[in-house]
Every structure is written in C-alpha cells, then in structure tokens.
Design an enzyme around this catalytic site. Structure first.
Site, PDB file in Angstrom:
ATOM      1  N   HIS A  87       0.839  -1.204   0.000  1.00 28.97           N
ATOM      2  CA  HIS A  87       0.000   0.000   0.000  1.00 28.97           C
ATOM      3  C   HIS A  87       0.874   1.255   0.000  1.00 28.97           C
ATOM      4  O   HIS A  87       1.867   1.333   0.735  1.00 28.97           O
ATOM      5  CB  HIS A  87      -0.878   0.044   1.252  1.00 28.97           C
ATOM      6  CG  HIS A  87      -2.040  -0.902   1.228  1.00 28.97           C
ATOM      7  ND1 HIS A  87      -1.889  -2.266   1.285  1.00 28.97           N
ATOM      8  CD2 HIS A  87      -3.377  -0.664   1.172  1.00 28.97           C
ATOM      9  CE1 HIS A  87      -3.091  -2.833   1.268  1.00 28.97           C
ATOM     10  NE2 HIS A  87      -4.013  -1.887   1.195  1.00 28.97           N
ATOM     11  N   ASN A 119       7.956  -3.869   3.766  1.00 22.36           N
ATOM     12  CA  ASN A 119       6.514  -3.632   3.784  1.00 22.36           C
ATOM     13  C   ASN A 119       5.880  -4.047   5.102  1.00 22.36           C
ATOM     14  O   ASN A 119       5.038  -3.330   5.647  1.00 22.36           O
ATOM     15  CB  ASN A 119       5.841  -4.378   2.629  1.00 22.36           C
ATOM     16  CG  ASN A 119       4.327  -4.238   2.644  1.00 22.36           C
ATOM     17  OD1 ASN A 119       3.795  -3.145   2.759  1.00 22.36           O
ATOM     18  ND2 ASN A 119       3.630  -5.360   2.559  1.00 22.36           N
TER      19      ASN A 119
END
Length: 350
Positions: A87, A119
């Site tokens: 994201h 991440n």
C-alpha cells in the site's frame, strides 16, 4: 478553442497521467509505463485512523477498471513473485468506513514491495508514525507517497547475488541519506543534503550509470519493481491557539525497497525536498502550502535542519523557527516507535 498544430491533425499519443483516480481518502495518478502509481496523495485524520467502520478482513485487492486494461497491473502479476502488494496509502489510515478501507486495496494504490524487513516492518512503522502525527496534531495530515527508480554506477551490483545485492543497495541508500559514504554510493549521494562539488567530481563518466530492477508479469505488460519509495509529509500544526503562530510542517523521505534494520533512525532517510523533486520528476505542493514565499521559508528551515543534524550528530539545537512553513523534524519528533512487530501478512501475494 485554439487551433491544433498541423502535426496533431491526425491525433497524438496519450497516456494515463491525466486521469486522477479519486477515492474515499486519497487520490492517485497511474503510470502506464511502469504499471505503478505515479503518486498517491492521502488525507488522514484522527477520525480516519481511529474509526471502527472498516476492517481489512473484509477487504480484497482489486484491479483498476477505470484504465485501459493494457495499461493496468494485474493481480496475477504479483502471485508467486516474492513481492508484497504494498500500500502507498495505508489501509490503517482509512478505517472510518468499510468503503474507505476497501478503496485502499485498489491496485492504483499498490506497488511491488519487499515483504520481510520492509513492507511488513519498517514501511509499516513509518505509516504508523504518520498516524501518530494525526493524533498529536489534532488536524489533517497529508502524505504523498510514490515509487522511485534510482540508478547505480555501472557494474557496481552486477556480480552480486540477489540477497547480497539487496544488502548493498540498503548500505548505499543509508550512505546517500546521511550515513557513511563510500566510493560506490554516487547515485544516492545525489540525494544527500551534504553532496559537495568534491563528491560530484567522483561521479561516473558519461554512460557510467545503469538502471537495474526486476519486472513482474508477462511481456510487454510488465510491472516494474521500484528501487525506492518516497514519502512527503505535510502536518498542519494547530498546537498554538493563535492562527498567526500556527505552522505547516513538511518533511521528505526516501527509503530503499529492501530490508531495513529495525534500529535505523527515521531521520537517516530524510532528504532535501528539491533533490527528491529532481529525482522523482515531480513538484510537491507548489500550488498550495509550498508555493511562493512559503517555499522559501520552508527551504530556509530545511537548511537549518540539515545543518544542525550534521553538526550535532543528530541532536538538534534549540533555535527559533521563523516563517509559517518549517521542516517537520525541527518542530516534532521524527522517530519511530520501538517494539513494533508485524501484525499480519499485509500485502503478501499467494
């Protein structure tokens, strides 16, 4: 309307950067060449972070149906690739409704990211830091995130194995943003606030740079894996009750798409805004909070921040911040919380 130039009488090439994807809590522009977002700009608040209306357990990653299919990324591109669907606008910053949460799972908000150490770890901690700013400031936080594709000197990484190469890339990134310098870090020294004419003399000769990164999917519709990611954070500081004393706080960061040691200070990834703009090919907030004299005020504050950071080994001196726009790390704590553990698999593709 003005008459079209004769060369455009039969039409002209178009891409996807004129289309702005407007979602519940963010807007995104898509890069059809790299099949990554060009940039994602999100607004997060205490309410959007603390909401109970959305849960990621009910959200699923979805492909973009607003862009010509030949220009989009596909879910299959990520499956078995070894990269997470990372994201850019974090799901946890948009929990006020299920729709807002679901919007963050669109691939117009996703880039390939290294999972372990990035991440699911360091990047997630940076995202959490921006949310703590929303609680502390009690006002809007704007975060612009996006991918970067930065070169390395020719031959530097070619003979290394994948794991060792990633470790070297991390070392180069740290060296280029405030750490120790070595002869192979020219690509990232360019983003360093302390880049000097002496360092410029060490740069490789013409043709001495190369761009090397993996690509996912099936040719020619390939998803490019960014070498780095940026974040530009804008905080409306409402701690002062007097409007004339309220400041807008800004900071720019660049992170390697690689595992990052948990104890690495956030400020080691802080870079001068205009050097990031040169690397990204983007101007940040020039139409608003960083336009005109406000940008001048910020750049003065930014120079003070880097001067203090270099002269005091990271401990900033107590100096008055003048102007309505200042560097965020002069006015607030640019430090990640300790004790973070990855709570879930986030964007891991199966």
């Amino acid at each position: 309307t003005a008459e079209k130039p004769p060369a455009m009488s039969a039409g002209w090439p178009t891409g996807t950067e004129d289309l702005i994807h407007v979602k519940s809590g963010y807007v995104s522009v898509w890069d059809s060449r790299t099949r990554n977002p060009r940039w994602v700009l999100e607004r997060i608040t205490k309410d959007s972070c603390d909401g109970v209306g959305g849960t990621r357990k009910q959200s699923q990653f979805v492909e973009d149906d607003a862009t010509d299919a030949k220009f989009t990324a596909k879910l299959n591109d990520y499956r078995g690739s070894g990269y997470d669907r990372g994201h850019l606008a974090a799901a946890a910053g948009h929990k006020n409704t299920q729709h807002a949460m679901d919007d963050t799972f669109s691939l117009v908000n996703i880039s390939p990211q290294v999972g372990d150490g990035f991440n699911r770890d360091y990047w997630a901690r940076v995202e959490k830091w921006t949310r703590t700013l929303a609680f502390a400031a009690g006002s809007d936080i704007l975060v612009c995130s996006g991918p970067l594709f930065l070169p390395t000197p020719s031959g530097t990484l070619r003979e290394l194995g994948h794991s060792e190469r990633k470790q070297r890339e991390l070392a180069l990134a740290l060296a280029g943003t405030g750490g120790d310098k070595n002869e192979n870090n020219q690509a990232l020294v360019a983003l360093s606030p302390s880049a000097s004419s002496t360092e410029k003399e060490k740069r490789p000769p013409a043709g001495g740079w190369e761009m090397r990164y993996p690509l996912l999917g099936d040719a020619p519709q390939l998803v490019h894996v960014p070498t780095h990611f940026f974040k530009v954070v804008v905080v409306s500081d409402s701690s002062s009750k007097e409007t004339k004393n309220q400041k807008t706080l800004v900071a720019a960061f660049v992170f390697p798409n690689a595992p990052i040691a948990k104890n690495t200070p956030l400020e080691s990834f802080c870079v001068p805004l205009e050097k990031l703009e040169a690397a990204a090919g983007l101007s940040f907030f020039a139409q608003g909070v960083l336009g005109g004299t406000s940008r001048d005020a910020f750049l003065l504050s930014e120079r003070l921040y880097f001067k203090n950071r270099q002269s005091s080994n990271g401990r900033l001196t107590n100096e008055k911040i003048n102007g309505s726009v200042a560097h965020a790390c002069l006015a607030t704590s640019c430090a990640l919380q300790d004790g973070w553990t990855s709570a879930n698999k986030r964007g891991q593709a199966r």
